[in-house]
Design an enzyme around this catalytic site. Sequence first.
Site, PDB file in Angstrom:
ATOM      1  N   LYS A 183     -18.828  -5.143 -16.517  1.00 26.53           N
ATOM      2  CA  LYS A 183     -19.024  -4.719 -15.123  1.00 26.53           C
ATOM      3  C   LYS A 183     -19.771  -3.389 -15.064  1.00 26.53           C
ATOM      4  O   LYS A 183     -20.636  -3.173 -14.207  1.00 26.53           O
ATOM      5  CB  LYS A 183     -17.668  -4.591 -14.426  1.00 26.53           C
ATOM      6  CG  LYS A 183     -17.722  -4.009 -13.007  1.00 26.53           C
ATOM      7  CD  LYS A 183     -18.653  -4.821 -12.088  1.00 26.53           C
ATOM      8  CE  LYS A 183     -18.442  -4.514 -10.617  1.00 26.53           C
ATOM      9  NZ  LYS A 183     -18.586  -3.136 -10.221  1.00 26.53           N
ATOM     10  N   ASN A 200       0.857  -1.177   0.000  1.00 27.47           N
ATOM     11  CA  ASN A 200       0.000   0.000   0.000  1.00 27.47           C
ATOM     12  C   ASN A 200       0.892   1.226   0.000  1.00 27.47           C
ATOM     13  O   ASN A 200       1.971   1.229   0.605  1.00 27.47           O
ATOM     14  CB  ASN A 200      -0.907   0.021   1.234  1.00 27.47           C
ATOM     15  CG  ASN A 200      -2.029   1.028   1.115  1.00 27.47           C
ATOM     16  OD1 ASN A 200      -3.022   0.774   0.438  1.00 27.47           O
ATOM     17  ND2 ASN A 200      -1.878   2.183   1.756  1.00 27.47           N
ATOM     18  N   SER A 231     -17.522  -7.707  -8.526  1.00 30.88           N
ATOM     19  CA  SER A 231     -18.779  -7.272  -7.927  1.00 30.88           C
ATOM     20  C   SER A 231     -19.143  -8.130  -6.736  1.00 30.88           C
ATOM     21  O   SER A 231     -18.933  -9.335  -6.731  1.00 30.88           O
ATOM     22  CB  SER A 231     -19.918  -7.321  -8.948  1.00 30.88           C
ATOM     23  OG  SER A 231     -21.139  -6.928  -8.337  1.00 30.88           O
ATOM     24  N   GLU A 272     -27.829  -2.511 -12.024  1.00 36.08           N
ATOM     25  CA  GLU A 272     -27.963  -2.369 -10.566  1.00 36.08           C
ATOM     26  C   GLU A 272     -28.678  -1.067 -10.209  1.00 36.08           C
ATOM     27  O   GLU A 272     -29.559  -1.058  -9.337  1.00 36.08           O
ATOM     28  CB  GLU A 272     -26.563  -2.391  -9.952  1.00 36.08           C
ATOM     29  CG  GLU A 272     -26.487  -2.176  -8.463  1.00 36.08           C
ATOM     30  CD  GLU A 272     -25.047  -2.062  -7.995  1.00 36.08           C
ATOM     31  OE1 GLU A 272     -24.747  -1.128  -7.214  1.00 36.08           O
ATOM     32  OE2 GLU A 272     -24.216  -2.895  -8.410  1.00 36.08           O
ATOM     33  N   GLY A 322     -19.291  -6.254  -3.447  1.00 36.27           N
ATOM     34  CA  GLY A 322     -19.042  -5.433  -2.277  1.00 36.27           C
ATOM     35  C   GLY A 322     -18.031  -6.062  -1.343  1.00 36.27           C
ATOM     36  O   GLY A 322     -17.289  -6.984  -1.711  1.00 36.27           O
ATOM     37  N   HIS A 331     -23.334  -4.136 -15.676  1.00 33.49           N
ATOM     38  CA  HIS A 331     -23.836  -4.717 -14.426  1.00 33.49           C
ATOM     39  C   HIS A 331     -24.257  -3.612 -13.467  1.00 33.49           C
ATOM     40  O   HIS A 331     -25.339  -3.643 -12.884  1.00 33.49           O
ATOM     41  CB  HIS A 331     -22.742  -5.584 -13.792  1.00 33.49           C
ATOM     42  CG  HIS A 331     -22.967  -5.927 -12.352  1.00 33.49           C
ATOM     43  ND1 HIS A 331     -22.757  -5.015 -11.325  1.00 33.49           N
ATOM     44  CD2 HIS A 331     -23.372  -7.074 -11.748  1.00 33.49           C
ATOM     45  CE1 HIS A 331     -23.052  -5.582 -10.172  1.00 33.49           C
ATOM     46  NE2 HIS A 331     -23.411  -6.833 -10.391  1.00 33.49           N
ATOM     47  N   ASN A 332     -23.396  -2.602 -13.307  1.00 36.13           N
ATOM     48  CA  ASN A 332     -23.708  -1.516 -12.382  1.00 36.13           C
ATOM     49  C   ASN A 332     -24.865  -0.670 -12.869  1.00 36.13           C
ATOM     50  O   ASN A 332     -25.669  -0.168 -12.077  1.00 36.13           O
ATOM     51  CB  ASN A 332     -22.471  -0.645 -12.167  1.00 36.13           C
ATOM     52  CG  ASN A 332     -21.446  -1.301 -11.260  1.00 36.13           C
ATOM     53  OD1 ASN A 332     -21.391  -2.524 -11.150  1.00 36.13           O
ATOM     54  ND2 ASN A 332     -20.620  -0.504 -10.617  1.00 36.13           N
TER      55      ASN A 332
END
Length: 488
Positions: A188, A37, A133, A195, A135, A191-192
């Site tokens: 994706k 990170n 996907s 959603e 979460g 998909h959103n």
Amino acid sequence: MAKQVKKADIGLIGLAVMGENLILNMESNGYTVACFNRTVEKVDAFVNGRGAGKRLIGCHSVRELADALKKPRRVMMMVKAGTAVDQTIESLLPVLEKGDIIIDGGNSHFPDTIRRTKYLAEKGIRFVGTGVSGGEEGALKGPAIMPGGDPKAWKYVQPIFQDISAKVDDGTPCCAWIGSDGAGHFVKMVHNGIEYGDMQLMCEAYDLMARGLGMTSKEMHKVFAKWNKGDLDSYLVEISADILSQYDEETGKPMVDVILDTAGQKGTGKWTSQAGLDLGVAIPQIAEAVFSRCLSAIKEERVAASKILSGPRSKVKVDRRLFLRQLEQAVYAAKICSYAQGYQLMRQAAKDYGWKLNYGEIALVWRQGCIIRARFLGKIKEAFDANPDLPNLLLDPYFSGVIAKAQSAWRNVVKTAIDLGIPVPAMGTALNYFDGYRSARLPANLLQAQRDYFGAHTYERTDKPRGEFYHHIWTESGGNTAASTYTV
């Protein structure tokens, strides 16, 4: 740093909650993961905290990360879409070799993924743009994964991705290679977009029950819980039921009643709507869901408007039991239209970008782990397995049958909402889309006449072959010169 026992199978950059959970998922499936990170304190905190005693290698630099990896190196980025992705890629290039693989697991815009795939290929680096996907919980327990990019990279990432992904009942992983360059991130994105439409439908059903029928949170919880046992069985219906069952400790009120009615968004719904405009595909239900969030955001303006603008004054009597049955059918019919629009968008994108999308397989990927997971996705897979060239889901026998059965109830719900003065933008737009798609004749002939009148944009004729264009002299000042900008 602790003594390194073995080389890591994969490296992951970005230790926010999604990144951490994916690392723990990978580790629980037998993989050794190197972690990095930009704020290196987070590396030590994670490795010594949630990751304590696990097969993790904490790294304080990208050089350490590269040195910790098996070859060809696999490095997955879970960083914010946009500039941060490009900066991370540039930081990795000096420490990677030809044949190594960079994976972008964030919600990047697909044109960026197309650009990055080409850019890195020129440097001998294989790039994978991966939609993830589900979460935070999905990342930890099994998300739906949609990889695309350099096809040569797939065999190196396939075992890890399919091991950590969600599984359908027969054990099939909710992860499949979507296509070249930006295909994974495009799927994706769609998909959103779907959603957004699904969530708006849940909100409209809730609003009709709460304001239209005067139902309590507890009563609405029971309705959503019942729906989740039938055709509407899905993650969003499930969590809506759960939300409506919970109460605020401070006030004792239902949690949903103490949450301000202004919705946020991260941009993927907007990108989907823009893609519809760019590709010339009608996805009004998805776009309407985005606009509904925009309208919710102007809370103070709406409060002020509510004191000036009035709606229907007459009371509308509604048979609650009958209306709830009709509402369930209306939500299901509108939900089908949302997916139909999303699939049409993917079909056009495949043509324009040269992707070979497997639409049934995409439905399978969405069956578990993701936000739009739903029982009826199995029916979508069956529809495309039966006819891979199906132009629209509404034409499949199962879905056309559902719509035929639900149509009367659907129309009544929209009518009732209008009479009550309660907005149903997604449900109503879905009905308009259905009526438009089933119309052999639309009023666009007048529209094209208007365009030819003021701009000489030409038109096609009903009595001539398609592809032949004409210009009419509408006024004395008009001429024979056409603008030649007719496009469909």
